[in-house]
Design an enzyme around this catalytic site. Structure first.
Site, PDB file in Angstrom:
ATOM      1  N   HIS A   1      -6.035   3.266  31.594  1.00  0.00           N
ATOM      2  CA  HIS A   1      -7.221   3.203  32.472  1.00  0.00           C
ATOM      3  C   HIS A   1      -6.878   3.667  33.886  1.00  0.00           C
ATOM      4  O   HIS A   1      -7.698   4.294  34.560  1.00  0.00           O
ATOM      5  CB  HIS A   1      -7.759   1.774  32.544  1.00  0.00           C
ATOM      6  CG  HIS A   1      -8.687   1.395  31.424  1.00  0.00           C
ATOM      7  ND1 HIS A   1      -9.891   2.023  31.209  1.00  0.00           N
ATOM      8  CD2 HIS A   1      -8.586   0.448  30.459  1.00  0.00           C
ATOM      9  CE1 HIS A   1     -10.497   1.474  30.168  1.00  0.00           C
ATOM     10  NE2 HIS A   1      -9.723   0.515  29.673  1.00  0.00           N
TER      11      HIS A   1
ATOM     12  N   GLY B   1      -7.886  -7.878  28.378  1.00  0.00           N
ATOM     13  CA  GLY B   1      -7.331  -7.026  29.421  1.00  0.00           C
ATOM     14  C   GLY B   1      -8.439  -6.335  30.194  1.00  0.00           C
ATOM     15  O   GLY B   1      -9.481  -5.987  29.618  1.00  0.00           O
TER      16      GLY B   1
ATOM     17  N   GLN C   1     -12.281  -0.560  35.875  1.00  0.00           N
ATOM     18  CA  GLN C   1     -13.390  -0.913  34.973  1.00  0.00           C
ATOM     19  C   GLN C   1     -14.471  -1.727  35.679  1.00  0.00           C
ATOM     20  O   GLN C   1     -15.547  -1.948  35.114  1.00  0.00           O
ATOM     21  CB  GLN C   1     -12.869  -1.712  33.768  1.00  0.00           C
ATOM     22  CG  GLN C   1     -12.023  -0.906  32.798  1.00  0.00           C
ATOM     23  CD  GLN C   1     -11.536  -1.769  31.652  1.00  0.00           C
ATOM     24  OE1 GLN C   1     -10.480  -2.364  31.736  1.00  0.00           O
ATOM     25  NE2 GLN C   1     -12.316  -1.840  30.591  1.00  0.00           N
TER      26      GLN C   1
ATOM     27  N   HIS D   1      -2.738   0.179  26.934  1.00  0.00           N
ATOM     28  CA  HIS D   1      -4.185   0.447  27.002  1.00  0.00           C
ATOM     29  C   HIS D   1      -4.666   0.372  28.460  1.00  0.00           C
ATOM     30  O   HIS D   1      -5.379   1.265  28.934  1.00  0.00           O
ATOM     31  CB  HIS D   1      -4.927  -0.578  26.130  1.00  0.00           C
ATOM     32  CG  HIS D   1      -6.412  -0.483  26.172  1.00  0.00           C
ATOM     33  ND1 HIS D   1      -7.165  -0.051  25.104  1.00  0.00           N
ATOM     34  CD2 HIS D   1      -7.307  -0.756  27.165  1.00  0.00           C
ATOM     35  CE1 HIS D   1      -8.441  -0.066  25.435  1.00  0.00           C
ATOM     36  NE2 HIS D   1      -8.556  -0.497  26.689  1.00  0.00           N
ATOM     37  N   GLU D   2      -4.262  -0.682  29.166  1.00  0.00           N
ATOM     38  CA  GLU D   2      -4.728  -0.866  30.550  1.00  0.00           C
ATOM     39  C   GLU D   2      -4.106   0.157  31.497  1.00  0.00           C
ATOM     40  O   GLU D   2      -4.769   0.622  32.427  1.00  0.00           O
ATOM     41  CB  GLU D   2      -4.441  -2.293  31.034  1.00  0.00           C
ATOM     42  CG  GLU D   2      -5.134  -3.395  30.234  1.00  0.00           C
ATOM     43  CD  GLU D   2      -6.634  -3.210  30.087  1.00  0.00           C
ATOM     44  OE1 GLU D   2      -7.274  -2.619  30.973  1.00  0.00           O
ATOM     45  OE2 GLU D   2      -7.163  -3.639  29.048  1.00  0.00           O
TER      46      GLU D   2
ATOM     47  N   CYS E   1     -12.380  -2.066  23.784  1.00  0.00           N
ATOM     48  CA  CYS E   1     -12.359  -1.955  25.248  1.00  0.00           C
ATOM     49  C   CYS E   1     -13.681  -2.469  25.799  1.00  0.00           C
ATOM     50  O   CYS E   1     -14.747  -2.120  25.272  1.00  0.00           O
ATOM     51  CB  CYS E   1     -12.165  -0.482  25.628  1.00  0.00           C
ATOM     52  SG  CYS E   1     -12.169  -0.184  27.401  1.00  0.00           S
ATOM     53  N   LEU E   2     -13.610  -3.265  26.858  1.00  0.00           N
ATOM     54  CA  LEU E   2     -14.849  -3.801  27.444  1.00  0.00           C
ATOM     55  C   LEU E   2     -15.738  -2.679  27.994  1.00  0.00           C
ATOM     56  O   LEU E   2     -16.944  -2.872  28.118  1.00  0.00           O
ATOM     57  CB  LEU E   2     -14.508  -4.803  28.553  1.00  0.00           C
ATOM     58  CG  LEU E   2     -13.892  -6.129  28.064  1.00  0.00           C
ATOM     59  CD1 LEU E   2     -13.385  -6.951  29.239  1.00  0.00           C
ATOM     60  CD2 LEU E   2     -14.888  -6.927  27.240  1.00  0.00           C
TER      61      LEU E   2
HETATM   62  C1  Y12 Z   1      -5.255  -4.641  22.175  1.00  0.00           C
HETATM   63  C2  Y12 Z   1      -6.219  -3.687  22.190  1.00  0.00           C
HETATM   64  C3  Y12 Z   1      -6.928  -3.421  23.332  1.00  0.00           C
HETATM   65  C4  Y12 Z   1      -6.668  -4.113  24.480  1.00  0.00           C
HETATM   66  C5  Y12 Z   1      -7.414  -3.801  25.720  1.00  0.00           C
HETATM   67  C6  Y12 Z   1      -8.317  -4.901  26.168  1.00  0.00           C
HETATM   68  N1  Y12 Z   1      -9.518  -4.912  25.399  1.00  0.00           N
HETATM   69  C7  Y12 Z   1     -10.399  -5.907  25.432  1.00  0.00           C
HETATM   70  O1  Y12 Z   1     -10.196  -6.868  26.149  1.00  0.00           O
HETATM   71  C8  Y12 Z   1     -11.598  -5.773  24.586  1.00  0.00           C
HETATM   72  C9  Y12 Z   1     -12.560  -6.676  24.597  1.00  0.00           C
HETATM   73  C10 Y12 Z   1     -13.783  -6.615  23.819  1.00  0.00           C
HETATM   74  C11 Y12 Z   1     -14.628  -7.716  23.853  1.00  0.00           C
HETATM   75  C12 Y12 Z   1     -15.816  -7.708  23.172  1.00  0.00           C
HETATM   76  O2  Y12 Z   1     -16.667  -8.806  23.189  1.00  0.00           O
HETATM   77  C13 Y12 Z   1     -17.716  -8.833  24.084  1.00  0.00           C
HETATM   78  O3  Y12 Z   1     -17.982  -7.883  24.766  1.00  0.00           O
HETATM   79  C14 Y12 Z   1     -18.466 -10.083  24.148  1.00  0.00           C
HETATM   80  C15 Y12 Z   1     -16.172  -6.626  22.408  1.00  0.00           C
HETATM   81  O4  Y12 Z   1     -17.341  -6.777  21.639  1.00  0.00           O
HETATM   82  C16 Y12 Z   1     -18.451  -6.031  21.843  1.00  0.00           C
HETATM   83  O5  Y12 Z   1     -18.431  -5.113  22.577  1.00  0.00           O
HETATM   84  C17 Y12 Z   1     -19.636  -6.434  21.082  1.00  0.00           C
HETATM   85  C18 Y12 Z   1     -15.347  -5.525  22.362  1.00  0.00           C
HETATM   86  C19 Y12 Z   1     -14.149  -5.517  23.075  1.00  0.00           C
HETATM   87  C20 Y12 Z   1      -5.704  -5.064  24.461  1.00  0.00           C
HETATM   88  C21 Y12 Z   1      -4.993  -5.316  23.312  1.00  0.00           C
HETATM   89 CO    CO Z   2     -10.141  -0.714  28.081  1.00  0.00          CO
END
Ligand code: Y12
Ligand code: CO
Length: 173
Positions: free
Chosen positions: A141, A45, A50, A137-138, A95-96
């Site tokens: 934001h 997401g 962001q 979550h989004e 979260c990114l």
């Molecule tokens: C459930 C919980 C939260 C959400 C919101 C959307 N969150 C994400 O998309 C999180 C992504 C994420 C990806 C990662 O990997 C990389 O950055 C390569 C990450 O790992 C690191 O930061 C090392 C952390 C989060 C939706 C549903």
């Molecule tokens: Co987020």
């Protein structure tokens, strides 16, 4: 269009996103650029704020049973409004914009969402599971709210200490 992810504690993440009024090519270019960025960073997401565009737009692509995120499953959500919320669920969110941190957050189990697509058509979506959590979550934001804001005082303190250390190590490396 080159986009980069804004990371905590950048104050731009605290902006309240503005309603989208014009569904033009500029909006489509932004959405088209957000998708590959989300995929490259293993996201499920991403809200426009962001990537430093404080408008009420977000994208979601929830992994299927095989863990795949085919582009047909991409959801583009503009001007969302939650009309129903019920139940309670807990999930370890990431979260990114807050890299490397995951915390258990309480959310509604079911939500109904009214929104517009990239052309301004109105849609309704009933969500549960990971989709429901991701929507909540989004949508936070869009109000300038991050999942870490929902932590207890003690957990937030611990997070701030660890995050500060992580930023210092990143700077030194
Ligand atoms: C459930 C919980 C939260 C959400 C919101 C959307 N969150 C994400 O998309 C999180 C992504 C994420 C990806 C990662 O990997 C990389 O950055 C390569 C990450 O790992 C690191 O930061 C090392 C952390 C989060 C939706 C549903
Ligand atoms: Co987020």
């Amino acid at each position: 269009m080159k986009l980069t992810i804004v990371e905590y504690p950048d104050k731009r993440l605290r902006l309240k996103s503005k309603e989208v009024e014009v569904f033009d090519e500029q909006l489509h270019i932004l959405l088209d650029a957000m998708n590959p960025l989300m995929m490259q960073t293993n996201g499920i997401g991403l809200a426009a704020v962001q990537v430093a565009y404080p408008i009420r737009a977000l994208i979601l692509n929830i992994p299927d049973e095989e863990g795949e995120q085919p582009s047909e499953n991409l959801l583009e959500i503009i001007n969302p409004i939650m009309s129903n919320q019920s139940g309670e669920t807990m999930y370890q969110e990431g979260c990114l914009s807050v890299p490397k941190f995951y915390e258990d957050i309480k959310r509604f189990e079911f939500v109904t969402l009214n929104f517009q697509d990239r052309d301004g058509n109105t849609k309704t979506l009933e969500a549960d599971g990971l989709l429901s959590i991701a929507i909540q979550h989004e949508m936070d934001h869009l109000e300038g709210v991050l999942f870490i804001d929902k932590l207890s005082y003690a957990r937030r303190k611990k997070f701030e200490k660890e995050y500060k250390r992580m930023l210092k190590e990143k700077k030194e490396s």
